[in-house]
Design a protein around this motif. Structure first.
Motif, PDB file in Angstrom:
ATOM      1  N   ALA A 882       0.835  -1.198   0.000  1.00 55.90           N
ATOM      2  CA  ALA A 882       0.000   0.000   0.000  1.00 55.90           C
ATOM      3  C   ALA A 882       0.871   1.250   0.000  1.00 55.90           C
ATOM      4  O   ALA A 882       0.479   2.298  -0.527  1.00 55.90           O
ATOM      5  N   PHE A 883       2.076   1.150   0.570  1.00 62.05           N
ATOM      6  CA  PHE A 883       3.012   2.274   0.550  1.00 62.05           C
ATOM      7  C   PHE A 883       3.364   2.629  -0.888  1.00 62.05           C
ATOM      8  O   PHE A 883       3.399   3.800  -1.268  1.00 62.05           O
ATOM      9  N   ASP A 884       3.626   1.603  -1.713  1.00 63.76           N
ATOM     10  CA  ASP A 884       3.953   1.838  -3.125  1.00 63.76           C
ATOM     11  C   ASP A 884       2.773   2.454  -3.864  1.00 63.76           C
ATOM     12  O   ASP A 884       2.936   3.368  -4.682  1.00 63.76           O
ATOM     13  N   ALA A 885       1.578   1.932  -3.582  1.00 61.44           N
ATOM     14  CA  ALA A 885       0.401   2.467  -4.260  1.00 61.44           C
ATOM     15  C   ALA A 885       0.222   3.941  -3.929  1.00 61.44           C
ATOM     16  O   ALA A 885      -0.079   4.766  -4.811  1.00 61.44           O
ATOM     17  N   ALA A 886       0.420   4.293  -2.658  1.00 60.95           N
ATOM     18  CA  ALA A 886       0.260   5.696  -2.263  1.00 60.95           C
ATOM     19  C   ALA A 886       1.351   6.558  -2.884  1.00 60.95           C
ATOM     20  O   ALA A 886       1.095   7.680  -3.347  1.00 60.95           O
ATOM     21  N   LEU A 887       2.598   6.058  -2.895  1.00 63.66           N
ATOM     22  CA  LEU A 887       3.697   6.813  -3.479  1.00 63.66           C
ATOM     23  C   LEU A 887       3.462   7.048  -4.965  1.00 63.66           C
ATOM     24  O   LEU A 887       3.661   8.162  -5.481  1.00 63.66           O
ATOM     25  N   GLU A 888       3.024   6.035  -5.672  1.00 66.79           N
ATOM     26  CA  GLU A 888       2.808   6.169  -7.112  1.00 66.79           C
ATOM     27  C   GLU A 888       1.616   7.065  -7.415  1.00 66.79           C
ATOM     28  O   GLU A 888       1.588   7.749  -8.448  1.00 66.79           O
ATOM     29  N   ALA A 889       0.644   7.092  -6.524  1.00 65.92           N
ATOM     30  CA  ALA A 889      -0.464   8.034  -6.689  1.00 65.92           C
ATOM     31  C   ALA A 889       0.038   9.468  -6.551  1.00 65.92           C
ATOM     32  O   ALA A 889      -0.402  10.371  -7.288  1.00 65.92           O
ATOM     33  N   LYS A 890       0.966   9.695  -5.623  1.00 61.69           N
ATOM     34  CA  LYS A 890       1.558  11.027  -5.470  1.00 61.69           C
ATOM     35  C   LYS A 890       2.390  11.398  -6.693  1.00 61.69           C
ATOM     36  O   LYS A 890       2.396  12.567  -7.121  1.00 61.69           O
ATOM     37  N   LEU A 891       3.117  10.428  -7.255  1.00 55.59           N
ATOM     38  CA  LEU A 891       3.898  10.698  -8.468  1.00 55.59           C
ATOM     39  C   LEU A 891       2.988  11.134  -9.610  1.00 55.59           C
ATOM     40  O   LEU A 891       3.346  12.014 -10.414  1.00 55.59           O
ATOM     41  N   LEU A 892       1.808  10.538  -9.697  1.00 51.20           N
ATOM     42  CA  LEU A 892       0.863  10.884 -10.767  1.00 51.20           C
ATOM     43  C   LEU A 892       0.329  12.303 -10.627  1.00 51.20           C
ATOM     44  O   LEU A 892      -0.053  12.936 -11.619  1.00 51.20           O
ATOM     45  N   LYS A 893       0.321  12.834  -9.420  1.00 52.50           N
ATOM     46  CA  LYS A 893      -0.250  14.152  -9.186  1.00 52.50           C
ATOM     47  C   LYS A 893       0.789  15.273  -9.235  1.00 52.50           C
ATOM     48  O   LYS A 893       0.425  16.452  -9.151  1.00 52.50           O
ATOM     49  N   LEU A 894       2.043  14.924  -9.340  1.00 52.18           N
ATOM     50  CA  LEU A 894       3.093  15.944  -9.314  1.00 52.18           C
ATOM     51  C   LEU A 894       2.944  16.940 -10.465  1.00 52.18           C
ATOM     52  O   LEU A 894       2.623  16.573 -11.596  1.00 52.18           O
ATOM     53  N   THR A 895       3.234  18.207 -10.156  1.00 50.44           N
ATOM     54  CA  THR A 895       3.321  19.245 -11.183  1.00 50.44           C
ATOM     55  C   THR A 895       4.784  19.650 -11.317  1.00 50.44           C
ATOM     56  O   THR A 895       5.605  19.379 -10.428  1.00 50.44           O
ATOM     57  N   PRO A 896       5.172  20.306 -12.412  1.00 54.73           N
ATOM     58  CA  PRO A 896       6.560  20.776 -12.536  1.00 54.73           C
ATOM     59  C   PRO A 896       6.996  21.636 -11.354  1.00 54.73           C
ATOM     60  O   PRO A 896       8.123  21.536 -10.889  1.00 54.73           O
ATOM     61  N   GLU A 897       6.089  22.452 -10.842  1.00 55.63           N
ATOM     62  CA  GLU A 897       6.447  23.298  -9.710  1.00 55.63           C
ATOM     63  C   GLU A 897       6.657  22.477  -8.442  1.00 55.63           C
ATOM     64  O   GLU A 897       7.542  22.789  -7.630  1.00 55.63           O
ATOM     65  N   ASP A 898       5.875  21.400  -8.274  1.00 57.07           N
ATOM     66  CA  ASP A 898       6.084  20.517  -7.123  1.00 57.07           C
ATOM     67  C   ASP A 898       7.495  19.939  -7.142  1.00 57.07           C
ATOM     68  O   ASP A 898       8.174  19.881  -6.116  1.00 57.07           O
ATOM     69  N   VAL A 899       7.927  19.511  -8.321  1.00 56.45           N
ATOM     70  CA  VAL A 899       9.255  18.908  -8.460  1.00 56.45           C
ATOM     71  C   VAL A 899      10.330  19.949  -8.187  1.00 56.45           C
ATOM     72  O   VAL A 899      11.298  19.686  -7.472  1.00 56.45           O
ATOM     73  N   ARG A 900      10.167  21.149  -8.748  1.00 61.39           N
ATOM     74  CA  ARG A 900      11.174  22.198  -8.543  1.00 61.39           C
ATOM     75  C   ARG A 900      11.314  22.547  -7.064  1.00 61.39           C
ATOM     76  O   ARG A 900      12.433  22.651  -6.538  1.00 61.39           O
ATOM     77  N   LYS A 901      10.185  22.698  -6.381  1.00 63.15           N
ATOM     78  CA  LYS A 901      10.241  23.048  -4.969  1.00 63.15           C
ATOM     79  C   LYS A 901      10.891  21.948  -4.142  1.00 63.15           C
ATOM     80  O   LYS A 901      11.682  22.229  -3.231  1.00 63.15           O
ATOM     81  N   ALA A 902      10.544  20.712  -4.453  1.00 61.85           N
ATOM     82  CA  ALA A 902      11.122  19.597  -3.695  1.00 61.85           C
ATOM     83  C   ALA A 902      12.640  19.557  -3.878  1.00 61.85           C
ATOM     84  O   ALA A 902      13.390  19.376  -2.905  1.00 61.85           O
ATOM     85  N   LEU A 903      13.098  19.726  -5.116  1.00 57.98           N
ATOM     86  CA  LEU A 903      14.544  19.750  -5.360  1.00 57.98           C
ATOM     87  C   LEU A 903      15.184  20.935  -4.649  1.00 57.98           C
ATOM     88  O   LEU A 903      16.243  20.798  -4.017  1.00 57.98           O
ATOM     89  N   ALA A 904      14.564  22.094  -4.754  1.00 59.03           N
ATOM     90  CA  ALA A 904      15.147  23.291  -4.146  1.00 59.03           C
ATOM     91  C   ALA A 904      15.217  23.181  -2.631  1.00 59.03           C
ATOM     92  O   ALA A 904      16.109  23.757  -1.996  1.00 59.03           O
ATOM     93  N   ASN A 905      14.293  22.423  -2.029  1.00 61.12           N
ATOM     94  CA  ASN A 905      14.295  22.258  -0.574  1.00 61.12           C
ATOM     95  C   ASN A 905      15.453  21.401  -0.084  1.00 61.12           C
ATOM     96  O   ASN A 905      15.816  21.470   1.105  1.00 61.12           O
ATOM     97  N   HIS A 906      16.042  20.575  -0.984  1.00 63.24           N
ATOM     98  CA  HIS A 906      17.016  19.597  -0.509  1.00 63.24           C
ATOM     99  C   HIS A 906      18.350  19.615  -1.256  1.00 63.24           C
ATOM    100  O   HIS A 906      19.373  19.230  -0.682  1.00 63.24           O
TER     101      HIS A 906
END
Length: 937
Positions: A882-906
């Motif tokens: 179920a962890f994988d299912a939830a993670l992959e559901a989050k991957l499907l919802k990502l926007t370019p800005e979500d990815v940029r912010k996540a990278l910039a945070n780390h």
């Protein structure tokens, strides 16, 4: 039509001076280019040196006129700048075979031998590494000169090169090949040259391979002829008694009619790398005397050093004054000695040979030969030696230039080196050679690491491993049916939901947690993953070496079976088994058929519970480990990797389970660890009180779990167990530069520790951003920029990791590259990482990457071994799919800005640790002295 064998060449060179063979100096090419751009008239001399004048026809033909009214003859020599160097795979011997076919006629002159004989000609043709030439010397007359020029122009483009002629002439050339096979000297030389040249065609004999001669198709010969026999790839020499103006007019009316092909002459570009160690070949055939031949790489023939090399060759090989003669013949260690060199278009060789009778011991001759040659520079050459050699070489050149017929033919060699005028330039250079020059080139090139030594040992009855005839594969497989079909298995859906619907979880009586997923597989195969856990941070502190060697000894025998017996048993069961052990636990992987699983699991239990700790095996293991580590001492990837991870893990003290030891510490640990320490660690920690078992494939779950419970129940770990957490520690940015001498490939790492866990909100975005930046197959931003666009690296990428239980992860970029490209590579890596962090992704990039990443995850779960490992790990983490299912559901919802912010945070390049490991000192030295190596025709 003799080939130019080394001995034949040497005989010629005794007249002409030592061989001349190599690419023209960089200064010579612009001069030729400038002349070509001015397009001089065919009647305007391009160059004139000491009675020899060069003209250039519009079609590119170079014409040399050497009038000599004292000769009652005229010689016409056409040299094509193509030799065995230009042959492709399966074409060895083609240049020489084509030379033979050039005497088979044209439509205008169908019977070449008859036509030449009727005019009283003395003709021939020769083939060598860089060139092929055809010449005829006739009684001097305008008619004979006109006929010879017309004939050579005609056969340049109209020779038959027919199948019927190949059929008859091939056997003639083959017989020429066979005659050479009788000569141990020639065969030894071929073997030695093939060992000296790994890549360049100078290592292949001009006569070629017998199989190539016998099977070369006529169309390959015709193509070779059309490709290289053309006016812009030829040099025409006319020498003897003739009127220059009339001769030039005849050249224009014959050769001048030929058209220059629209395609350029193909250039060769292979460069033989610097030899990096002594090479040796031994020849055993029926023969009489023993032979030694030692060759050393030297520069191309146009190089200024070759004048001193010529003098060196003469000083070493002369009789009776030469150093080799005095060291071997006068001391009766050998019967004969000689020295030679090949002055070629590309870098050639200088060689030294000696011959000993069968009743003479060869070892003293070998020792004296190598010592005399390779220690020559230790005894500086004297003025007397050098003067004698220069006088001899000057005599040869003067005799040559006073015989226009021989000069016309030998100019072929100099044209092949790069320019006929090198004959005179080389003569002048020899006059300027000093004893210091000879000593210098001896020191530079006569080195053991640059040596290839050939030895001929006469053997009355050679014992060879003759191979059987080629197999007719089509006949062998015709009608073959094979065995019965294996079990085909089921179509399995690797989605998280389906896996969860079929997996069974529980706990064995002894405390091991399990997850099993029975399913039908091809061949009834099954995969098993088992992890056992023990110890605490305090209890294993300082015991890492003992723990490592306990794990390495497990598969080296049990109390019931030797190492070999254990391997034989697993082979009989068709099982692939891996067992590893460390300070905090052990892991087991099994892949085998269903029917074998029970017996394989019993063997694994025996391996884990009853290792023999055999003293001999332990000693062998330590030697293997020492050799493996020592072999990595100078390797950039090992050194760079250790330095990088030590920097990111510096907060763990020595002795801690997560401490990263240096290579020297690892070597010290191997030397210091004892068998008793390994045995004690097993006794103090090994057991099955804590662990995870996962099985995927074709098996009976009830029977398997019952067997596992029987095998491991009651095997308790003697000490307590507590998970050792990882801790996050920020690392200050730093640059670590490691020199690894004599390594052509460098290694780059850059990255940082991340405070990130797999269930953090930023993890899907960081994972996706890394996949775009450095994941996938040659389609990431780093691969596209660094490999595909800039061409800087064969292997480049990035990786990211999050902690599963602790918020400790890492972001790493890596690349292999040439040290001289360090600045370009690091700039490209920095720019691409910074661009991704600051500007993010496009929607198109995200959509494509998301599709690919989800497919990779799905494909990974479809592999039974991967799924078994994942299920076992998830038991430890307390997860389900179920962890994988939830993670992959989050991957499907990502926007370019979500990815940029996540990278910039780390991810922040300014905070990265950079490690570069390579031979940067040599790269800097080479950059300071650039070498322009032109391609050769």
């Amino acid at each position: 039509m003799p080939r130019r064998t080394p001995l034949a060449l040497l005989a010629v060179l005794l007249v002409a001076g030592p061989p001349a063979w190599a690419a023209p100096s960089p200064a010579a090419k612009p001069a030729v280019t400038a002349r070509a751009q001015t397009k001089p008239s065919a009647t305007t001399p391009v160059a004139s040196v000491e009675g020899i004048t060069e003209y250039r026809l519009p079609n590119g033909l170079r014409v040399l006129l050497f009038p000599d009214p004292t000769k009652p003859t005229v010689t016409v020599n056409v040299t094509y700048l193509v030799g065995s160097k230009h042959e492709g795979y399966g074409e060895t011997g083609m240049a020489h075979l084509l030379e033979h076919l050039m005497f088979k006629g044209t439509p205008t002159t169908p019977n070449v031998p008859q036509a030449l004989t009727e005019r009283g000609a003395r003709p021939n043709g020769t083939t060598w590494l860089d060139r092929t030439n055809y010449y005829e010397t006739l009684p001097a007359s305008d008619d004979n000169l006109k006929w010879a020029l017309s004939f050579e122009a005609d056969r340049m483009v109209h020779s038959f090169i027919a199948q019927k002629d190949l059929d008859s002439e091939m056997t003639v050339v083959r017989n020429e090949f066979e005659s050479g096979e009788n000569d141990p000297r020639g065969i030894l030389f071929k073997r030695t040259m093939s060992a000296a040249y790994l890549w360049h065609n100078y290592g292949k004999a001009t006569i070629g391979a017998k199989a190539d001669l016998e099977h070369v198709p006529i169309d390959r010969l015709q193509s070779f002829y059309r490709r290289y026999y053309r006016p812009d790839n030829a040099v025409l020499v006319v020498a003897g008694s003739f009127q220059p103006a009339k001769a030039l007019a005849l050249v224009q009316s014959t050769f001048g009619k030929l058209k220059r092909p629209t395609t350029p002459v193909p250039l060769t570009y292979t460069q033989e790398p610097t030899q990096d160690g002594e090479r040796e070949v031994t020849l055993r055939r029926v023969g009489d005397n023993q032979l030694l031949t030692s060759v050393y790489h030297v520069p191309e023939g146009a190089h200024p050093d070759f004048a001193a090399i010529d003098v060196l060759t003469e000083v070493m090989g002369d009789a009776p004054s030469g150093r080799l003669y005095k060291a071997l013949v006068e001391t009766k260690k050998a019967a004969r000695v000689s020295a030679f060199n090949f002055q070629l278009r590309d870098p050639g060789v200088v060689g030294f040979s000696t011959e000993a009778r069968q009743d003479q011991p060869l070892a003293p001759a070998r020792e004296a030969l190598l010592q005399t040659v390779e220690e020559a520079a230790k005894k500086p050459f004297t003025a007397e030696e050098v003067h004698r050699a220069k006088t001899s070489l000057a005599k040869q050149t003067e005799l040559l230039l006073n015989n226009s017929e021989r000069a016309a033919i030998l100019l072929s060699e100099w044209a092949a080196v790069g320019d006929w005028r090198l004959l005179f330039l080389h003569r002048d250079r020899i006059e300027a050679v000093t004893p210091a020059d000879v000593t210098r080139v001896a020191a530079a090139y006569l080195k053991g690491s640059n040596r290839t030594l050939g030895t001929f040992l006469p053997t009355p009855k050679p014992d060879r491993a003759e191979l059987p005839p080629a197999v007719d594969v089509a006949k062998a497989v015709d009608g073959y049916q094979g065995r019965a079909l294996v079990a085909q298995g089921e179509a399995f859906d690797p989605s998280p939901a389906n896996i969860e619907a079929r997996v069974q979880r529980g706990e064995l009586p002894g405390g091991i947690k399990y997850a099993v997923l029975p399913k039908k597989t091809r061949g009834e195969m099954v995969n098993l993953a088992l992890t056992l856990r023990w110890g605490t941070g305090e209890s294993v502190h300082g015991k890492l070496p003992a723990a490592a060697y306990t794990g390495r000894m497990l598969m080296r025998g049990t109390t019931k079976r030797t190492r070999q017996q254990l391997a034989d048993a697993l082979d009989a069961l068709k099982a692939r088994v891996g067992v590893e052990g460390g300070a905090l636990g052990a892991s087991v992987s099994i892949e085998c058929p269903r029917a074998s699983l029970p017996e394989v699991l019993k063997l694994v239990a025996e391996v884990l519970r009853e290792p023999s700790f055999d003293a001999r095996e332990f000693a062998v293991l330590k030697q293997e480990r020492l050799a493996a580590l020592e072999s990595q001492r100078s390797e950039p990837q090992m050194q760079g990797g250790i330095a990088f991870w030590r920097a990111l893990s510096a907060h763990y003290p020595k002795g801690h389970p997560y401490y990263v030891p240096t290579l020297e510490e690892r070597l010290s640990d191997v030397k210091d660890v004892t068998l008793e320490q390994a045995r004690d660690f097993h006794r103090q920690f090994y057991g099955a009180s804590n662990g995870e078992l996962a099985v995927v494939g074709d098996f009976d779950a009830k029977d398997l779990l019952a067997l596992a419970g029987t095998l491991f129940n009651g095997w308790k770990s003697p000490g307590p167990y507590a998970r050792v957490p990882k801790t996050y520690q920020p690392v200050a940015p730093q640059v670590l530069a490691l020199e690894t001498p004599d390594k052509a490939n460098a290694y780059f790492l850059a990255g940082q520790a991340l405070k990130l866990r797999a269930d953090d909100a930023d993890w899907p975005g960081v994972m996706m951003g890394n996949f775009v930046l450095g994941g996938g197959f040659l389609n990431s931003r780093l691969a596209t920029r660094v490999r595909q666009k800039d061409g800087l690296s064969y292997g480049v990428g990035s990786s990211v990791d999050s902690g599963d239980l602790d918020a400790v992860g890492s972001f790493v970029t890596y690349a292999i590259y040439a040290p001289q490209n360090a600045q370009k590579l690091e700039a490209a890596m920095r720019e691409e990482v910074t661009r991704a962090v600051q500007k993010g992704l496009t929607q198109e990039e995200l959509d494509k990457a998301r599709s690919g990443l989800l497919e990779y995850r799905q494909t990974s779960r479809a592999q039974n071994g991967n799924l078994a490992n994942q299920l076992a790990s998830y038991l430890y983490f307390g997860r389900t799919l179920a962890f994988d299912a939830a993670l992959e559901a989050k991957l499907l919802k990502l926007t370019p800005e979500d990815v940029r912010k996540a990278l910039a945070n780390h991810v922040d390049w300014s905070k990265a640790t950079l490690v570069r490991a390579g031979d940067f000192a040599t790269a800097a030295k080479q950059a300071a002295t650039p070498v322009n190596v032109p391609a050769s025709p």
